[in-house]
Design a protein around this motif. Structure first.
Motif, mmCIF file in Angstrom:
data_model
loop_
_atom_site.group_PDB
_atom_site.id
_atom_site.type_symbol
_atom_site.label_atom_id
_atom_site.label_comp_id
_atom_site.label_asym_id
_atom_site.label_seq_id
_atom_site.Cartn_x
_atom_site.Cartn_y
_atom_site.Cartn_z
ATOM 1 N N MET A 147 0.838 -1.203 0.000
ATOM 2 C CA MET A 147 0.000 0.000 0.000
ATOM 3 C C MET A 147 0.874 1.255 0.000
ATOM 4 S SD MET A 147 -2.795 1.121 2.858
ATOM 5 C CE MET A 147 -1.529 1.342 4.114
ATOM 6 N N TYR A 148 1.981 1.220 0.792
ATOM 7 C CA TYR A 148 2.882 2.369 0.804
ATOM 8 C C TYR A 148 3.650 2.490 -0.508
ATOM 9 C CZ TYR A 148 1.934 1.979 5.807
ATOM 10 O OH TYR A 148 1.315 1.892 7.020
ATOM 11 N N VAL A 149 4.003 1.343 -1.093
ATOM 12 C CA VAL A 149 4.689 1.362 -2.382
ATOM 13 C C VAL A 149 3.819 2.046 -3.434
ATOM 14 C CG1 VAL A 149 5.584 -0.077 -4.258
ATOM 15 C CG2 VAL A 149 6.093 -0.674 -1.882
ATOM 16 N N TYR A 150 2.505 1.853 -3.328
ATOM 17 C CA TYR A 150 1.583 2.479 -4.281
ATOM 18 C C TYR A 150 1.708 4.002 -4.236
ATOM 19 C CZ TYR A 150 -2.746 3.541 -6.785
ATOM 20 O OH TYR A 150 -3.656 4.017 -7.691
ATOM 21 N N GLU A 151 2.025 4.541 -3.049
ATOM 22 C CA GLU A 151 2.186 5.988 -2.931
ATOM 23 C C GLU A 151 3.349 6.484 -3.789
ATOM 24 O OE1 GLU A 151 0.123 7.945 -1.268
ATOM 25 O OE2 GLU A 151 -1.077 6.217 -0.663
ATOM 26 N N ILE A 152 4.341 5.639 -4.020
ATOM 27 C CA ILE A 152 5.486 6.000 -4.859
ATOM 28 C C ILE A 152 5.217 5.705 -6.328
ATOM 29 C CG2 ILE A 152 7.895 5.415 -5.401
ATOM 30 C CD1 ILE A 152 7.863 7.031 -2.944
ATOM 31 N N LEU A 153 4.681 4.515 -6.616
ATOM 32 C CA LEU A 153 4.564 4.057 -8.004
ATOM 33 C C LEU A 153 3.219 4.380 -8.639
ATOM 34 C CD1 LEU A 153 6.275 0.551 -7.685
ATOM 35 C CD2 LEU A 153 7.303 2.715 -8.384
ATOM 36 N N GLY A 154 2.173 4.523 -7.833
ATOM 37 C CA GLY A 154 0.854 4.863 -8.369
ATOM 38 C C GLY A 154 0.329 3.809 -9.327
ATOM 39 N N ALA A 155 -0.320 4.257 -10.399
ATOM 40 C CA ALA A 155 -0.972 3.358 -11.358
ATOM 41 C C ALA A 155 0.004 2.391 -11.993
ATOM 42 C CB ALA A 155 -1.682 4.180 -12.433
ATOM 43 N N GLU A 156 1.283 2.768 -12.056
ATOM 44 C CA GLU A 156 2.289 1.877 -12.651
ATOM 45 C C GLU A 156 2.358 0.540 -11.915
ATOM 46 O OE1 GLU A 156 7.091 1.881 -13.749
ATOM 47 O OE2 GLU A 156 6.179 3.575 -12.689
ATOM 48 N N LEU A 157 2.118 0.563 -10.614
ATOM 49 C CA LEU A 157 2.151 -0.670 -9.838
ATOM 50 C C LEU A 157 1.046 -1.614 -10.275
ATOM 51 C CD1 LEU A 157 3.031 -2.519 -7.578
ATOM 52 C CD2 LEU A 157 1.832 -1.051 -5.948
ATOM 53 N N LEU A 158 -0.180 -1.103 -10.404
ATOM 54 C CA LEU A 158 -1.292 -1.951 -10.833
ATOM 55 C C LEU A 158 -1.060 -2.485 -12.249
ATOM 56 C CD1 LEU A 158 -4.355 0.029 -9.438
ATOM 57 C CD2 LEU A 158 -3.375 -2.079 -8.547
ATOM 58 N N SER A 159 -0.558 -1.647 -13.122
ATOM 59 C CA SER A 159 -0.281 -2.083 -14.494
ATOM 60 C C SER A 159 0.764 -3.189 -14.505
ATOM 61 C CB SER A 159 0.209 -0.898 -15.337
ATOM 62 O OG SER A 159 -0.782 0.092 -15.423
ATOM 63 N N ASN A 160 1.772 -3.036 -13.644
ATOM 64 C CA ASN A 160 2.820 -4.049 -13.539
ATOM 65 C C ASN A 160 2.237 -5.391 -13.109
ATOM 66 O OD1 ASN A 160 4.812 -5.610 -11.746
ATOM 67 N ND2 ASN A 160 6.208 -4.153 -12.721
ATOM 68 N N LEU A 161 1.396 -5.361 -12.075
ATOM 69 C CA LEU A 161 0.779 -6.601 -11.585
ATOM 70 C C LEU A 161 -0.116 -7.224 -12.647
ATOM 71 C CD1 LEU A 161 -0.214 -5.467 -7.962
ATOM 72 C CD2 LEU A 161 1.750 -6.861 -8.627
ATOM 73 N N TYR A 162 -0.882 -6.395 -13.316
ATOM 74 C CA TYR A 162 -1.810 -6.897 -14.337
ATOM 75 C C TYR A 162 -1.059 -7.539 -15.499
ATOM 76 C CZ TYR A 162 -5.147 -6.867 -18.186
ATOM 77 O OH TYR A 162 -5.927 -7.235 -19.248
ATOM 78 N N ASP A 163 -0.013 -6.889 -15.983
ATOM 79 C CA ASP A 163 0.751 -7.435 -17.103
ATOM 80 C C ASP A 163 1.351 -8.788 -16.745
ATOM 81 O OD1 ASP A 163 0.161 -5.212 -18.575
ATOM 82 O OD2 ASP A 163 2.067 -4.199 -18.216
ATOM 83 N N ARG A 164 1.871 -8.891 -15.547
ATOM 84 C CA ARG A 164 2.498 -10.162 -15.142
ATOM 85 C C ARG A 164 1.464 -11.263 -14.970
ATOM 86 N NH1 ARG A 164 6.465 -8.561 -10.285
ATOM 87 N NH2 ARG A 164 6.658 -10.830 -10.203
ATOM 88 N N LEU A 165 0.291 -10.923 -14.420
ATOM 89 C CA LEU A 165 -0.766 -11.917 -14.281
ATOM 90 C C LEU A 165 -1.243 -12.389 -15.648
ATOM 91 C CD1 LEU A 165 -2.650 -13.481 -12.362
ATOM 92 C CD2 LEU A 165 -4.237 -11.548 -12.480
ATOM 93 N N GLY A 166 -1.383 -11.443 -16.561
ATOM 94 C CA GLY A 166 -1.809 -11.808 -17.916
ATOM 95 C C GLY A 166 -0.824 -12.734 -18.582
ATOM 96 N N GLN A 167 0.461 -12.452 -18.419
ATOM 97 C CA GLN A 167 1.487 -13.306 -19.019
ATOM 98 C C GLN A 167 1.431 -14.723 -18.461
ATOM 99 O OE1 GLN A 167 5.171 -11.251 -18.305
ATOM 100 N NE2 GLN A 167 4.576 -9.467 -19.538
ATOM 101 N N LEU A 168 1.199 -14.838 -17.153
ATOM 102 C CA LEU A 168 1.117 -16.174 -16.544
ATOM 103 C C LEU A 168 -0.091 -16.953 -17.044
ATOM 104 C CD1 LEU A 168 2.059 -15.500 -12.788
ATOM 105 C CD2 LEU A 168 3.434 -16.672 -14.497
ATOM 106 N N LEU A 169 -1.247 -16.276 -17.123
ATOM 107 C CA LEU A 169 -2.484 -16.975 -17.479
ATOM 108 C C LEU A 169 -2.600 -17.233 -18.968
ATOM 109 C CD1 LEU A 169 -4.990 -15.181 -15.072
ATOM 110 C CD2 LEU A 169 -3.934 -17.410 -14.793
ATOM 111 N N MET A 170 -1.902 -16.458 -19.774
ATOM 112 C CA MET A 170 -1.980 -16.636 -21.225
ATOM 113 C C MET A 170 -0.820 -17.466 -21.781
ATOM 114 S SD MET A 170 -4.714 -15.046 -22.024
ATOM 115 C CE MET A 170 -5.809 -13.675 -21.607
ATOM 116 N N ALA A 171 0.092 -17.859 -20.917
ATOM 117 C CA ALA A 171 1.258 -18.603 -21.385
ATOM 118 C C ALA A 171 0.838 -19.924 -22.024
ATOM 119 C CB ALA A 171 2.208 -18.852 -20.222
ATOM 120 N N THR A 172 1.532 -20.282 -23.107
ATOM 121 C CA THR A 172 1.187 -21.504 -23.848
ATOM 122 C C THR A 172 2.070 -22.683 -23.492
ATOM 123 O OG1 THR A 172 2.656 -20.789 -25.640
ATOM 124 C CG2 THR A 172 0.315 -20.178 -25.805
#
Length: 866
Positions: free
Chosen positions: A449-474
Motif C-alpha cells: 500500500m505504501y509502495v503504491y504511494e510512490i509508483l501509483g498506477a504503474e504498480l497496478l499495471s505491472n501486476l496486471y501485465d504479469r498476471l496476464g502473461q502467466l495466465l496466457m502462457a502456452t
C-alpha cells in the motif's frame, strides 16, 4: 554449595515481633527460599521487605556479605544496601558518607571474582551513592572509580579516599576480574540514573555531570577493545558499557566516533558479534545522533562494508549473522532516513545503503521457517517513502526519479516473499509458524500500500501485465503460488486504495475466470480479491457475471467458508441494486448450503446478512416469496426444537435461528444510545464513570457479535473512538478495563470494517500514546494486562502501523516517563513487535516495561508483581 534447609523460623508479619539480627535475617531467607509452604514464604517475604526499610538494616547488611556466607545471603545483603542508599539516604549522617563509599569500593574489589549477582548489586549500590553525591560532594566520581582500579595512580594520588582497597593494592587494569568489576560499575551507573526516582531538574543536572565524565570512559573502552590480548568477556562488557552510556546523549563525534568504529571491528569476532550488533544499533538509533551529520555520513562506509559478510551469511543460511547485519543497516537507514536524504552530495552512499536493505528484504527462504530477517526491513520502506514525499516538489521529483526503480524491485521481492511454500512443506509447518506467516503477509500487504504511494498506477499495471502473461502462457500452467501472489498484491492495494479509476481492473476481472483453482490458498485469495473489488463492481455491474458464478462455486465448499461467505456478503451489500439477474442462483445455492449445514454458525449469520442486503433491493412481492423459502426451514426446525426436552444443544440451535430477527430495531437502538451517551461525553463524563463503563461494554459486545453495525453512516466511529480514548484515562479501574475490551474488539475489525480502518489509520497514534502513558504510570498497574491485550491486537492486525506509532512515540525524550531510558524503550519496542502470537509473553513484556516506568523493584532486586 547449596543452602541446607534449617529448622523453620516462626515469623510474624511485623519485623518488630522478632529482633532484627543477622541470624534471624538468614533464617528468614532460608524460609523464603526453601520452605514448601507458600504462606510461610509470603510471611518471610513481607518480613524481609520491611526489615530492609528498618534503621538496623544499615548494620545487619554488612555481616551478610561475609566471605563465609552463601551467595543468596550475600545477594540479599547487597540488595539491602542498595535499598537503603536509594530510598533512605537521608537517614545516613553526612559524616558517614565517605566511610560508606570506602566500604563499597572495598567489597566491590573483594567480589570482583564473583558471584556475579552480588557484584552487580554492590555496583548498583555504589552507583546510587554516586548519584546522591554528584557533583557537590563527589565531583569526579567516574574518574575516581577508574583511578581506584589503577595501582599506578593509587596511594597519594588516590582521590577517592578508598585507600588500599585491594588488600595488596596491586590492581593492574589488565587484571581480568578487577577490569570486569570496573566495567560493571561504569555500566550500571547510567542505568541507575535512568531507573531511580528523581526530580526532573536533578536528573538533568546528573545527566550533564555524567556526560562530562565521558571523556574518561571513552578512552578506557577504546583501549580495552583495541587490546588484542584482552579476553572476549572484557570486550563484551566494554560493548555493554557503551550501550549504557549512549542513553546519556553523549556526542557521536571525535573519539566517540572512533569507539563506534571499534564496535564495527568487533563484529568480526563470533563471540562478540551479537553484543556488538546490540551496541551499534543502540548507538545509531538514538534520535539525538541526527545532530552529528558528519558522523552519520562516516558510518555509511562501515555499514556498507558489511555487505559481503551479509551476502555470505545469506548464502550459507547463517540466520544469526544476516539478522544482525540487517538490524544495523535498518537502524541507520530508518532512524536517519531524512537526515541522510538531505546530504545530497552523498546520495550515492545512501542509495547503496537502501540497496543493501533491499537485499535484506530479498534474503532467500520462507519466513519464519528458514529466514527471519526480511520482516525487519518492512517499516523502513514506509519511512523512506514518507520522507521522500514530504520534501518540496523539486527535490521530491529528483528523489522519485532515483528511488522509483528501487521500489519497482521491491514489488518483485515482496511478491516473492509472500509466496506460499509447497503444499507438502506447508503441511509440516506448526500452527504458530502458519500464524506468523499470515501476519507477515499482512505486513507485506501494508507495505505494498505504501509502495503504491510512490509508483501509483504503474504498480497496478505491472501486476496486471504479469498476471496476464502467466495466465496466457502456452508452454504450460504457471505455479499456483505465482498467480496467488499477484492476486494478493492486487487485493492489498484494492482494500485500501480507491481503484475505481484504474484502467486495469476490467482486464483483471476478465482474467479471474481463467484461473485454474487447484489449491485452497489460491481459492481463498481469489475470493478475497473479488471481495476487495466489490465497490468497483457496483460502478461496473456488467462485470458481475464474470465473478458471481465463481463466488457461488466457492460457497459450496466448507474449506472456503470464510472467504466465500464474506465475499458474497460484500457483493450483496455494495451491488444489491444490480443483482436481480443473479438473485435466483444466489438464493438457490445459499439455501442449499444452509440446509446442508456446510458453514459454521458465524458464517451462516454472515450469509443471512448478505441475503438480507440482496432481498432489500428486490420488488416487495418478490421479497416475500423468497423470504418465505428462506425462513420456512428454520421455522420448521424451531418448531421441532420447541417440542424437545430443554438441553444445552437445543438452546444453541434455537439461539442460532433467532441471534438476527430483531437486528434492525437493535441497530436503531444502539445508534440512539450511542448518540445520547456521546452528548454526555461532550458535557464532561468524569462524573459518570458507571455510564462510561456500560457504554464501552455495550460497544465491545456489539463489535464482537455484530461488527457490521459499524458500517452504518449513522454510527460515528470517529467520535466513538475518541470516547474510548477518554474512557482509557478514567481513574476507575472497571471503566478503563471496559475501554480496553472495546479497543481490543475494535482493532480486530480494522480490515473488514472500512470506517474502523480509516479512524485507526488517522488516529491510531493517539491510542498508542494514551496506552503508553497509562502503562507508564498514569493508570493503576493492575490494568497492565488489559492494556497489553490492546497492544497484542494492534500487533496482530496493524503491525506496520503499530511499529511506526511506537517509534514516533517512544523516541520522545522523557515519554512516557523520565524513569525509563531510551535503551529500555528500544528494548521494549523490539520485544513487543517480535511477539505476535503469544499473548502471555506480551503481558510479561508490557508488565516489565510498566514496572521500569514506575521505578518499582522487589526486595531482592528483581521486578515485583504489584
Amino acid at each position: 554449595m547449596e543452602m541446607e534447609p534449617p529448622n523453620r523460623l516462626v515469623l510474624s508479619p511485623e519485623p518488630g515481633a522478632l529482633e532484627l539480627t543477622e541470624g534471624n535475617v538468614e533464617s528468614a531467607l532460608h524460609q523464603l527460599y526453601y520452605d514448601p509452604d507458600m504462606d510461610h514464604k509470603n510471611v518471610a517475604q513481607k518480613w524481609l521487605t520491611q526489615a530492609q526499610t528498618s534503621t538496623q538494616a544499615w548494620q545487619f547488611c554488612w555481616p551478610l556479605l561475609g566471605p563465609d556466607k552463601l551467595p543468596e545471603i550475600q545477594f540479599f545483603g547487597a540488595s539491602t544496601l542498595h535499598t537503603k542508599i536509594s530510598r533512605h539516604w537521608a537517614d545516613l549522617p553526612i559524616d558517614q558518607h565517605q566511610t560508606l563509599r570506602m566500604q563499597l569500593l572495598s567489597h566491590i574489589s573483594h567480589f570482583s571474582k564473583g558471584p556475579k549477582m552480588v557484584l552487580t548489586r554492590l555496583c548498583v549500590a555504589l552507583a546510587s551513592l554516586a548519584l546522591h553525591t554528584i557533583p557537590q560532594a563527589w565531583p569526579r566520581a567516574v574518574s575516581d572509580m577508574v583511578l581506584v582500579f589503577q595501582p599506578e595512580k593509587t596511594g597519594s594520588g588516590n582521590q577517592s579516599g578508598a585507600g588500599d582497597v585491594g588488600g595488596a593494592g596491586e590492581m593492574e587494569l589488565n587484571n581480568h576480574s578487577h577490569c570486569l568489576a570496573l566495567l560493571e560499575l561504569l555500566t550500571v551507573l547510567p542505568e541507575e540514573l535512568q531507573s531511580c526516582r528523581l526530580p526532573q531538574g536533578r536528573r538533568a543536572q546528573l545527566r550533564e555531570a555524567l556526560a562530562g565524565e565521558w571523556t574518561v570512559v571513552c578512552p578506557l573502552l577504546r583501549q580495552l577493545l583495541q587490546k588484542q590480548e584482552a579476553p572476549s568477556q572484557v570486550k563484551e562488557r566494554c560493548l555493554r558499557c557503551l550501550s549504557s552510556w549512549v542513553g546519556l546523549d553523549i556526542p557521536l563525534h571525535g573519539e566517540s566516533e572512533g569507539l563506534l568504529q571499534d564496535c564495527f571491528a568487533a563484529l568480526s569476532d563470533p563471540e562478540l558479534f551479537n553484543t556488538a550488533v546490540e551496541t551499534i544499533v543502540c548507538a545509531i538509533s538514538q534520535p539525538d545522533c541526527q545532530r552529528y551529520t558528519d558522523a552519520l555520513v562516516n558510518l555509511m562506509p562501515l555499514v556498507l562494508g558489511l555487505h559481503d559478510q551479509l551476502k555470505a551469511a545469506a548464502r550459507d543460511g547463517d540466520m544469526e549473522t544476516s539478522h544482525g547485519i540487517c538490524r544495523i543497516a535498518v537502524a541507520l537507514g530508518e532512524t536517519h532516513s531524512r537526515t541522510l536524504l538531505e546530504q545530497v552530495q552523498h546520495w550515492q552512499g545512501y542509495l547503496s545503503l537502501v540497496n543493501m536493505i533491499l537485499f535484506c528484504t530479498s534474503i532467500p527462504g520462507h519466513y519464519p521457517v528458514s529466514e527471519t530477517t526480511s520482516s525487519l526491513t518492512l517499516t523502513f520502506w514506509y519511512t523512506l517513502q514518507d520522507d521522500i514525499l514530504s520534501f518540496e516538489e523539486d527535490r521530491r521529483t529528483v528523489y522519485l526519479q532515483v528511488y522509483r526503480p528501487v521500489y519497482l524491485q521491491l514489488v518483485d521481492i515482496l511478491l516473492e516473499k509472500s509466496h506460499f511454500p509447497s503444499e507438502q512443506d506447508y503441511i509440516s509447518w506448526s500452527s504458530d509458524d502458519k500464524e506468523l506467516f499470515r501476519i507477515y503477509r499482512v505486513d507485506i500487504s501494508d507495505t505494498l500500500m505504501y509502495v503504491y504511494e510512490i509508483l501509483g498506477a504503474e504498480l497496478l499495471s505491472n501486476l496486471y501485465d504479469r498476471l496476464g502473461q502467466l495466465l496466457m502462457a502456452t508452454e504450460g500452467p504457471a505455479a499456483w503460488q505465482d498467480i496467488e501472489a499477484l492476486l494478493f498484491g492486487f487485493q492489498s492495494i484494492a482494500e485500501t486504495i480507491d481503484v475505481n479509476y484504474s484502467d486495469v481492473i476490467p482486464g483483471l476481472i476478465g482474467l479471474i475466470p481463467r484461473i485454474s483453482i487447484s489449491n485452497i490458498q489460491l481459492a481463498d485469495t481469489v475470493m478475497y480479491t473479488i471481495g476487495s473489488l466489490a465497490e468497483w463492481l457496483a460502478d461496473h455491474p456488467l462485470m458481475l457475471g464474470c465473478v458471481v458464478p465463481m463466488v457461488l462455486q466457492g460457497l459450496v465448499k466448507a474449506e472456503l467458508s470464510v472467504s466465500s461467505v464474506s465475499t458474497l456478503k460484500r457483493i450483496c451489500r455494495e451491488c444489491r441494486h444490480d443483482l436481480a439477474p443473479y438473485a435466483p442462483d444466489i438464493m438457490t445455492v445459499s439455501q442449499d448450503v444452509l440446509a446442508k449445514e456446510i458453514h459454521k454458525s458465524s458464517q451462516c449469520m454472515w450469509l443471512m446478512q448478505g441475503l438480507g442486503f440482496l432481498l432489500s433491493a428486490l420488488p416487495v412481492e418478490e421479497i416475500l416469496g423468497r423470504l418465505t423459502l428462506l425462513i420456512t426451514p428454520h421455522i420448521q426446525t424451531l418448531d421441532t426444537l420447541a417440542h424437545q426436552e430443554p438441553s444445552p444443544t437445543t438452546k444453541l440451535s434455537i439461539i442460532h435461528i433467532l441471534e438476527k430477527d430483531h437486528l434492525g430495531p437493535i441497530k436503531h437502538l444502539i445508534e440512539l444510545v450511542t448518540s445520547t451517551t456521546q452528548s454526555i461525553f461532550q458535557q464532561g463524563p468524569s462524573e459518570h464513570p458507571d455510564i462510561v463503563e456500560s457504554f464501552m461494554q455495550l460497544h465491545a459486545e456489539a463489535l464482537k457479535r455484530e461488527p457490521g453495525l459499524y458500517r452504518s453512516e449513522h454510527l460515528d466511529v470517529k467520535s466513538l473512538f475518541y470516547c474510548g480514548i477518554l474512557a482509557l484515562k478514567f481513574p476507575e479501574t472497571p471503566t478503563a478495563k471496559s475501554a480496553c475490551l472495546f479497543f481490543a474488539e475494535l482493532v480486530c475489525h480494522c480490515v473488514d470494517i472500512p470506517p474502523i480502518g480509516q479512524v485507526l489509520h488517522r488516529d491510531g497514534k493517539l491510542l498508542i500514546q494514551t496506552i503508553l502513558e497509562a502503562v507508564g504510570g498514569q493508570s493503576p498497574h493492575c490494568l497492565t494486562e488489559h492494556f497489553s491485550q490492546v497492544l497484542f491486537c494492534l500487533n496482530r492486525h496493524c503491525h506496520t502501523l503499530l511499529s511506526q506509532w511506537l517509534k514516533e512515540g517512544l523516541h520522545v525524550p522523557g515519554f512516557p516517563t523520565a524513569q525509563i531510558s531510551m535503551e529500555q524503550k528500544d528494548t521494549f519496542n523490539q520485544q513487543l513487535l517480535r511477539e505476535q502470537s503469544n499473548k502471555r509473553h506480551v503481558v510479561e513484556i508490557v508488565n516489565e516495561f510498566s514496572l521500569l516506568c514506575r521505578g518499582l523493584q522487589g526486595p531482592t532486586g528483581h521486578s515485583a508483581d504489584y
